[in-house]
Design a protein around this motif. Structure first.
Motif, PDB file in Angstrom:
ATOM      1  N   UNK A  13     -42.716  32.527  45.336  1.00 53.32           N
ATOM      2  CA  UNK A  13     -42.796  31.596  46.458  1.00 53.32           C
ATOM      3  C   UNK A  13     -43.740  32.182  47.501  1.00 53.32           C
ATOM      4  N   UNK A  14     -44.615  31.349  48.043  1.00 54.74           N
ATOM      5  CA  UNK A  14     -45.586  31.806  49.037  1.00 54.74           C
ATOM      6  C   UNK A  14     -45.243  31.250  50.408  1.00 54.74           C
ATOM      7  N   UNK A  15     -45.727  31.929  51.428  1.00 53.57           N
ATOM      8  CA  UNK A  15     -45.479  31.567  52.823  1.00 53.57           C
ATOM      9  C   UNK A  15     -43.977  31.511  53.122  1.00 53.57           C
ATOM     10  N   UNK A  16     -43.245  32.467  52.560  1.00 52.17           N
ATOM     11  CA  UNK A  16     -41.813  32.586  52.804  1.00 52.17           C
ATOM     12  C   UNK A  16     -41.598  33.233  54.176  1.00 52.17           C
ATOM     13  N   UNK A  17     -40.689  32.676  54.948  1.00 48.38           N
ATOM     14  CA  UNK A  17     -40.358  33.251  56.247  1.00 48.38           C
ATOM     15  C   UNK A  17     -39.584  34.548  56.052  1.00 48.38           C
ATOM     16  N   UNK A  25     -35.920  41.605  60.106  1.00 50.80           N
ATOM     17  CA  UNK A  25     -37.135  41.000  59.560  1.00 50.80           C
ATOM     18  C   UNK A  25     -37.716  41.920  58.502  1.00 50.80           C
ATOM     19  N   UNK A  26     -38.569  41.346  57.655  1.00 47.54           N
ATOM     20  CA  UNK A  26     -39.271  42.121  56.639  1.00 47.54           C
ATOM     21  C   UNK A  26     -38.887  41.767  55.221  1.00 47.54           C
ATOM     22  N   UNK A  27     -37.715  41.156  55.042  1.00 48.05           N
ATOM     23  CA  UNK A  27     -37.262  40.687  53.737  1.00 48.05           C
ATOM     24  C   UNK A  27     -36.751  39.257  53.898  1.00 48.05           C
ATOM     25  N   UNK A  28     -36.748  38.473  52.816  1.00 50.61           N
ATOM     26  CA  UNK A  28     -36.140  37.148  52.911  1.00 50.61           C
ATOM     27  C   UNK A  28     -34.632  37.265  53.100  1.00 50.61           C
ATOM     28  N   UNK A  29     -34.064  36.388  53.888  1.00 48.70           N
ATOM     29  CA  UNK A  29     -32.630  36.432  54.155  1.00 48.70           C
ATOM     30  C   UNK A  29     -31.835  35.985  52.942  1.00 48.70           C
ATOM     31  N   UNK A  30     -30.708  36.652  52.642  1.00 48.13           N
ATOM     32  CA  UNK A  30     -29.850  36.156  51.562  1.00 48.13           C
ATOM     33  C   UNK A  30     -29.332  34.757  51.851  1.00 48.13           C
ATOM     34  N   UNK A  31     -29.240  34.376  53.123  1.00 48.65           N
ATOM     35  CA  UNK A  31     -28.788  33.034  53.474  1.00 48.65           C
ATOM     36  C   UNK A  31     -29.798  31.979  53.039  1.00 48.65           C
ATOM     37  N   UNK A  32     -31.079  32.347  52.959  1.00 55.14           N
ATOM     38  CA  UNK A  32     -32.090  31.401  52.485  1.00 55.14           C
ATOM     39  C   UNK A  32     -31.854  31.044  51.023  1.00 55.14           C
ATOM     40  N   UNK A  33     -31.504  32.037  50.211  1.00 56.25           N
ATOM     41  CA  UNK A  33     -31.215  31.772  48.803  1.00 56.25           C
ATOM     42  C   UNK A  33     -29.910  30.995  48.660  1.00 56.25           C
ATOM     43  N   UNK A  34     -28.962  31.265  49.546  1.00 58.53           N
ATOM     44  CA  UNK A  34     -27.720  30.513  49.530  1.00 58.53           C
ATOM     45  C   UNK A  34     -27.980  29.057  49.919  1.00 58.53           C
ATOM     46  N   UNK A  58     -38.086  41.340  43.209  1.00 57.47           N
ATOM     47  CA  UNK A  58     -39.024  42.125  42.403  1.00 57.47           C
ATOM     48  C   UNK A  58     -40.185  42.638  43.247  1.00 57.47           C
ATOM     49  N   UNK A  59     -40.640  41.800  44.174  1.00 54.78           N
ATOM     50  CA  UNK A  59     -41.786  42.200  45.000  1.00 54.78           C
ATOM     51  C   UNK A  59     -41.809  41.334  46.248  1.00 54.78           C
ATOM     52  N   UNK A  60     -42.066  41.966  47.388  1.00 61.28           N
ATOM     53  CA  UNK A  60     -42.237  41.248  48.656  1.00 61.28           C
ATOM     54  C   UNK A  60     -43.527  41.737  49.289  1.00 61.28           C
ATOM     55  N   UNK A  61     -44.467  40.822  49.514  1.00 63.52           N
ATOM     56  CA  UNK A  61     -45.752  41.171  50.108  1.00 63.52           C
ATOM     57  C   UNK A  61     -45.902  40.431  51.426  1.00 63.52           C
ATOM     58  N   UNK A  87     -43.917  36.333  60.836  1.00 65.66           N
ATOM     59  CA  UNK A  87     -43.962  37.163  59.641  1.00 65.66           C
ATOM     60  C   UNK A  87     -43.630  36.321  58.420  1.00 65.66           C
ATOM     61  N   UNK A  88     -44.612  36.135  57.567  1.00 68.14           N
ATOM     62  CA  UNK A  88     -44.419  35.402  56.321  1.00 68.14           C
ATOM     63  C   UNK A  88     -44.963  36.244  55.180  1.00 68.14           C
ATOM     64  N   UNK A  89     -44.661  35.849  53.946  1.00 69.88           N
ATOM     65  CA  UNK A  89     -45.141  36.634  52.822  1.00 69.88           C
ATOM     66  C   UNK A  89     -44.922  35.931  51.504  1.00 69.88           C
ATOM     67  N   UNK A  90     -45.358  36.597  50.446  1.00 63.97           N
ATOM     68  CA  UNK A  90     -45.157  36.127  49.078  1.00 63.97           C
ATOM     69  C   UNK A  90     -44.031  36.932  48.454  1.00 63.97           C
ATOM     70  N   UNK A  91     -43.103  36.233  47.814  1.00 69.83           N
ATOM     71  CA  UNK A  91     -41.906  36.864  47.271  1.00 69.83           C
ATOM     72  C   UNK A  91     -41.785  36.546  45.790  1.00 69.83           C
ATOM     73  N   UNK A  92     -41.615  37.596  44.966  1.00 75.52           N
ATOM     74  CA  UNK A  92     -41.265  37.438  43.552  1.00 75.52           C
ATOM     75  C   UNK A  92     -39.786  37.757  43.412  1.00 75.52           C
ATOM     76  N   UNK A  93     -39.024  36.816  42.878  1.00 80.84           N
ATOM     77  CA  UNK A  93     -37.569  36.960  42.865  1.00 80.84           C
ATOM     78  C   UNK A  93     -36.986  36.283  41.637  1.00 80.84           C
ATOM     79  N   UNK A  94     -35.868  36.785  41.167  1.00 77.09           N
ATOM     80  CA  UNK A  94     -35.040  36.100  40.176  1.00 77.09           C
ATOM     81  C   UNK A  94     -33.694  35.805  40.823  1.00 77.09           C
ATOM     82  N   UNK A  95     -33.005  34.790  40.321  1.00 80.85           N
ATOM     83  CA  UNK A  95     -31.731  34.383  40.901  1.00 80.85           C
ATOM     84  C   UNK A  95     -30.666  34.280  39.825  1.00 80.85           C
ATOM     85  N   UNK A  96     -29.467  34.730  40.154  1.00 75.38           N
ATOM     86  CA  UNK A  96     -28.287  34.380  39.372  1.00 75.38           C
ATOM     87  C   UNK A  96     -27.549  33.304  40.146  1.00 75.38           C
TER      88      UNK A  96
END
Length: 280
Positions: A13-17, A25-34, A58-61, A87-96
């Motif tokens: 996902x790109x342009x993730x807050x 700040x600096x990582x995507x919030x777990x509440x966003x995935x929720x 996996x990766x946060x840029x 602060x936005x970024x590109x995030x590589x993630x997997x979800x359960x």
């Protein structure tokens, strides 16, 4: 409650807050995935607020460059079509994912199309979605990464609404003199909200996102999350019950709406999830 778990693998996902709240700040919030999991539940016609999710990063840029919002000509006037974030970024993630009442990976895959994570559009229009066992063996199917979970030991699950003493205690926990063997990396995290209004009596406001879910003002809650390798025995050795307990899932009690019940300072055996369900 169904025990169907779904692994959504290798999302980009790109342009993730990357601003979680006023304190982290600096990582995507777990509440966003929720929030994404609850959106999927609603799109699938399931009971709202009952979805569970566990993000594996996996990766946060962090992006650098343009900070002004993109503009579009609407009815003769240029207006912003995105929210400007610091602060936005590109995030590589997997979800359960655990979506009670859903047993179709193809349905989950279809509903994921055009979804967003913290405002960032999922790039792959057809992500990989597979049904996986409801225990620790599900992690063996994921590539290397770090699951964002509630921290161990339980004493680290304290929360603060920004008072100086609470912030100081959080900082001391984040930077211990030594890391315990087998522990992950502790990070500050947005873990919920404290309501400043009662949803039952809050005035109805215009231009809200939902006609059934009341709009109320709230303040951010800061907690601590832990990044644990998906190869760690703490995850791969989980039984079904342990995996369920690990998921982020909405929990309402009193004036707190949290992403996991373990963060509540006065955890009660009474499950208050019905408070959420009653409001849509």
């Amino acid at each position: 409650m169904s025990d169907f778990f779904f692994a959504v693998r290798n999302i980009r996902a790109s342009r993730v807050n990357l601003i979680m709240n006023d304190y982290a700040a600096g990582l995507p919030s777990p509440l966003s995935f929720l929030g994404l999991a609850d959106l999927l539940a609603r799109k699938l016609g399931l009971i709202p607020w009952c979805a569970g999710v566990l993000p594996v990063l996996h990766h946060v840029h962090v992006s650098e460059g343009r900070t002004k919002p993109e503009m579009e000509n609407k009815t003769g006037m240029f207006t912003p079509i995105e929210t400007m974030e610091d602060m936005i970024g590109t995030v590589d993630v997997s979800l359960l994912l655990h979506l009670p009442g859903c047993d179709s990976d193809s349905d989950v895959k279809q509903q994921l199309q055009h979804c967003r994570i913290a405002g960032g559009l999922i790039q792959d229009p057809s992500p990989t979605v597979d049904a996986v066992p409801a225990d620790g063996s599900a992690f063996r199917m994921l590539r290397r990464g770090y699951a964002m979970v509630r921290p161990e030991p339980t004493g680290h699950r304290r929360i603060t609404m920004g008072d100086p003493e609470g912030l100081a205690q959080t900082a001391q926990t984040l930077f211990p003199a030594e890391r315990a063997p087998g522990s992950g990396w502790h990070v500050p995290s947005a873990v919920g909200y404290r309501l400043l209004e009662d949803p039952a009596t809050a005035p109805k406001r215009q231009r809200t996102r939902s006609s059934t879910v009341p709009h109320v003002f709230a303040e951010p809650v800061l907690g601590i999350a832990e990044l644990v390798s998906v190869r760690n025995a703490r995850l791969t050795g989980l039984a079904t019950t342990g995996l369920h307990e690990l998921l982020w899932r909405w929990h309402a009690q009193g004036d707190l709406v949290l992403g996991h019940s373990d963060y509540h300072p006065e955890r009660s055996p009474i499950d208050m999830t019905k408070e959420l369900i009653s409001h849509g």
